[in-house]
Structures are given as structure tokens and as C-alpha cells.
Write a protein that holds these residues in place. Structure first.
Motif, short mmCIF file in Angstrom:
data_model
loop_
_atom_site.label_atom_id
_atom_site.label_comp_id
_atom_site.label_asym_id
_atom_site.label_seq_id
_atom_site.Cartn_x
_atom_site.Cartn_y
_atom_site.Cartn_z
N PHE A 159 14.64 2.32 31.66
CA PHE A 159 16.10 2.44 31.69
C PHE A 159 16.74 1.11 32.11
CE2 PHE A 159 20.12 3.45 33.83
CZ PHE A 159 20.74 4.18 32.84
N PRO A 160 17.83 0.64 31.49
CA PRO A 160 18.64 1.32 30.47
C PRO A 160 18.23 1.01 29.03
CG PRO A 160 19.79 -0.63 31.19
CD PRO A 160 18.47 -0.61 31.93
N MET A 174 16.63 1.52 25.68
CA MET A 174 16.05 2.67 24.98
C MET A 174 15.23 2.24 23.78
SD MET A 174 19.17 5.39 25.23
CE MET A 174 18.27 6.93 25.19
N THR A 201 20.54 -0.47 24.40
CA THR A 201 20.53 0.13 25.74
C THR A 201 21.26 1.47 25.71
OG1 THR A 201 22.61 -0.89 26.38
CG2 THR A 201 20.59 -2.17 26.80
N ALA A 202 21.13 2.21 26.79
CA ALA A 202 21.84 3.50 26.89
C ALA A 202 23.34 3.29 26.81
CB ALA A 202 21.46 4.18 28.20
N ALA A 230 25.52 4.74 23.48
CA ALA A 230 26.16 6.01 23.86
C ALA A 230 27.45 6.26 23.06
CB ALA A 230 26.47 6.01 25.34
N TYR A 258 21.19 10.20 30.17
CA TYR A 258 19.84 9.67 29.95
C TYR A 258 18.82 10.57 30.65
CZ TYR A 258 15.96 6.34 29.96
OH TYR A 258 14.74 5.73 29.79
N SER A 305 15.98 12.84 28.85
CA SER A 305 14.58 12.66 29.27
C SER A 305 13.99 13.99 29.72
CB SER A 305 14.49 11.65 30.42
OG SER A 305 15.09 10.45 30.05
N PHE A 362 23.78 9.84 22.04
CA PHE A 362 23.40 8.47 21.68
C PHE A 362 23.32 8.34 20.16
CE2 PHE A 362 21.36 9.13 25.90
CZ PHE A 362 22.08 8.19 26.61
#
Lengths: 141, 219
Positions: free
Chosen positions: A76-77, A79, A91-92, A96, B6, B10, B69
Motif C-alpha cells: 500500500f498504496p 496497487m 496507486t490507490a 480511486a 483498500y 483486501s 478503483f
């Protein structure tokens, strides 16, 4: 058998992404995951030696949960890591949806979770106990 | 908020892997732990009522990923096109083999669907391992979020391609074969002889697979 293979995997992972391990050291969630893994491994070993099936089962499940928690927290972050250029990594935050969508999802997601949990309760009560070929007839009509 | 989502994503993935891992194990060891039609029937019965519920978590994970996402989902689905379709086909074939294998009482028919059942579970474990390996290793994603991972091409490249991934496959494979999953998925039987045999062979297969991975790496 699992221990040497786990070491091989760890060395391999460190070879391809050394920064993940550095990040993991500073993350409290990683330490939580590692703690879960270690406790679960002890539970698994004691379950095997005592021939205690439930303890073995829980230990093996929590080893996996601990390992995946550690891995998820360590990356994290990021992905999707880019091997071309680290700046291209997804990244997250960059992947997003909008803030509004995320807030809206907090309404429908718990409803979906509730459905899945109800399904779980039904299935586990309906098929509790040892397998019986006379009762569990899926695929054999 | 993003960290929370997240964690939720997960959580769903972890639940799926934990639950479906035992189905992979039951499928891959189907021929080894069950020699007679009655024993094979027991293996199917061990996961028969449960596998659909386990896949609910995969569907939930995919749906949530699309909503939360979307860019990641778009890039991953485009880049892993072939691998994801193989996963989809394996999931379909596994379901079909469980559902239709026992409909006709014919040795050839049931043998064919047994093969499909074993093969699709094995492929699923390998492909999810490939996915885990790719998350660890990274993908050649460009500034626009595009990449193309031709899985067969990557498998031909020594050391940097398939060996790294194969090593990560062990996570899922061991999960499928470990004593805990055997307790639930295989030794959850009335027949004690079958349970003992299944546990012994689980370790044999683990050793064989582990040996091949290590030899691939150091050879």
C-alpha cells in the motif's frame, strides 16, 4: 516443507521489489500480519502434533490471513507497480473513484456484505458436520 | 477514505482465497485421494454445497473493485486479458464439471468431467499464483495506465518471467494442500482410511511440486 518454500518466496520477492520490505518494517499493519502469522503457525504445529483438526484448520487459515495482510499492507498504496518507471505505478489514490462515489459505496456495500453473511450462516448451518454422500447430492441427481 | 476502501477490498480478497483455497486442493488432489467412484463422490460432496458461496466473495471483490478503483480495473482487465479469460473459463468449467459429471452413469462421461474438474482447479491455483507474483513483481505499465501482459510470451522468458511467478504460486498451492484445508475439504469424511491416505498424499504432492520449483530456480 512450507518453511523453506516460504523463505524462497521471500528471497524472490526481495530480489524483485526490495523497497517493499523496507516499507513493511515501518508499517504497524505489517507487524500485525506477521504476529498473526507466527501465532497461527504455532497453532498449526500444535494442532498437528495433538491431532486436533479444528486447531489445525484455524491455524492454517490464519497463516494465510496473516501473510496476505502483511503483503497487502506492505505494498500500500501502490496497487500496480510499474517496471518501466516507478512514477507510472498505479496507486490507490490515483486509481480511486471520486470522493462522492466512495461515500455512496458506503451505503450499498454493507447491504451486499449482509447478504453474503446471511448466505454464509444458512450454508454453514445447513451443511454442518461430516460429509455425507447421501445428503450432499450436488451434481448427482 | 481510500485506505478504508483498500482495506475492504483486501478483506474480500483474503476471504475468497481462504475459502476457495480448499476447493482448489480438493480439485487438484481429486484423483490422488479418491480411487473409487464412491471416494470421488465424497470429494465432490465435501465442496459441493460450498463452492458457490465461496465464489460469491470473488464476485463481490470484482464488483467492489469496479466501483471503487475503476482505473485499476480497466488497466488490469486490458493488460491481463488472456489470464483473466483463462480464470473465467476455469471457474465456469469447474462449476459445470461438478454439476453435470454425475448426470449420466457412464464411465467415459464421468472420467471426462473428473479430468475437467482436476484441470480447472489446477489452472485456477496457478493463475491466481501468477496474479500474486505479478503484484509483487510489477508490470510494464506506461504513463497512460496501459500495459499488455501476454502470459505465454512471459512464460518463455527464463528467470524474470515464469520462475518468479511459479515461486509465488506455492503460496496458493500450499494453501490448497496444507493439513488445515485437508481437514475441512478432504478429511472431513466419514471414511477414516480415505482421510489418512489423503493426508499422506498431500505431503507427497507438496514435496514434488516444491522440488520442481526449487530445481527450476537453481537449475
Amino acid at each position: 516443507m512450507a518453511v523453506p518454500l516460504f523463505l524462497v518466496i521471500s528471497v524472490e520477492s526481495h530480489a524483485v521489489r526490495p523497497n517493499v520490505f523496507e516499507r513493511a518494517i515501518h508499517s504497524p499493519f505489517c507487524w500485525f500480519g506477521i504476529t498473526v502469522t507466527v501465532i497461527a503457525a504455532c497453532t498449526l504445529i500444535s494442532g498437528i502434533s495433538a491431532h486436533h483438526e479444528l486447531r489445525t484448520f484455524l491455524g492454517s487459515n490464519f497463516i494465510l490471513i496473516g501473510l496476505l495482510t502483511t503483503g497487502g499492507a506492505a505494498i500500500f498504496p501502490v496497487m500496480l507497480y510499474s517496471t518501466l518507471d516507478a512514477e507510472n505505478s498505479m496507486t490507490a489514490h490515483s486509481a480511486a473513484a471520486t470522493e462522492n462515489s466512495l461515500r455512496l459505496a458506503l451505503i450499498w456495500w454493507p447491504l451486499g456484505l449482509a447478504l453474503a453473511v446471511v448466505y454464509f450462516i444458512f450454508i454453514s448451518r445447513r451443511y454442518a458436520g461430516k460429509v455425507s454422500v447421501r445428503r450432499d447430492t450436488q451434481g448427482y441427481y | 477514505m481510500i485506505a478504508l476502501w483498500y482495506a475492504i477490498i483486501s478483506f474480500m480478497l483474503v476471504i475468497y482465497i481462504v475459502l476457495d483455497g480448499r476447493n482448489f486442493g480438493a480439485g487438484m488432489l481429486h484423483w490422488l485421494v479418491a480411487r473409487t467412484p464412491e471416494e470421488r463422490r465424497q470429494v465432490i460432496a465435501a465442496i459441493g454445497p460450498l463452492w458457490l458461496w465461496h465464489e460469491v466473495w470473488l464476485v463481490g471483490f470484482g464488483g467492489t473493485l469496479v466501483a471503487i478503483f475503476p482505473r485499476l480495473m480497466a488497466s488490469a482487465f486490458a493488460g491481463y486479458y488472456l489470464a483473466l479469460f483463462l480464470i473465467l473459463w476455469s471457474l465456469i468449467l469447474r462449476g459445470v464439471s461438478i454439476e453435470v459429471g454425475g448426470h449420466i452413469d457412464d464411465r467415459l462421461w464421468q472420467g471426462f468431467w473428473d479430468f475437467v474438474f482436476v484441470f480447472s482447479n489446477f489452472l485456477l491455483a496457478v493463475l491466481f499464483g501468477v496474479a500474486a507474483g505479478n503484484v509483487a513483481r510489477g508490470v510494464p505499465i506506461d504513463g497512460d495506465g496501459n500495459f499488455l501482459h501476454a502470459i505465454l510470451h512471459e512464460f518463455q522468458r527464463p528467470r524474470t518471467g515464469w520462475v518468479d511467478r511459479l515461486v509465488h504460486d506455492i503460496h496458493l498451492y500450499l494453501r490448497s494442500c496444507d493439513p488445515g484445508s485437508s481437514r475441512w475439504g478432504l478429511s472431513h469424511f466419514e471414511d477414516r482410511r480415505l482421510r489418512t491416505r489423503s493426508q499422506l498424499e498431500i505431503y507427497e504432492v507438496s514435496l514434488g511440486y516444491g522440488g520442481s520449483v526449487v530445481s527450476c530456480h537453481f537449475g
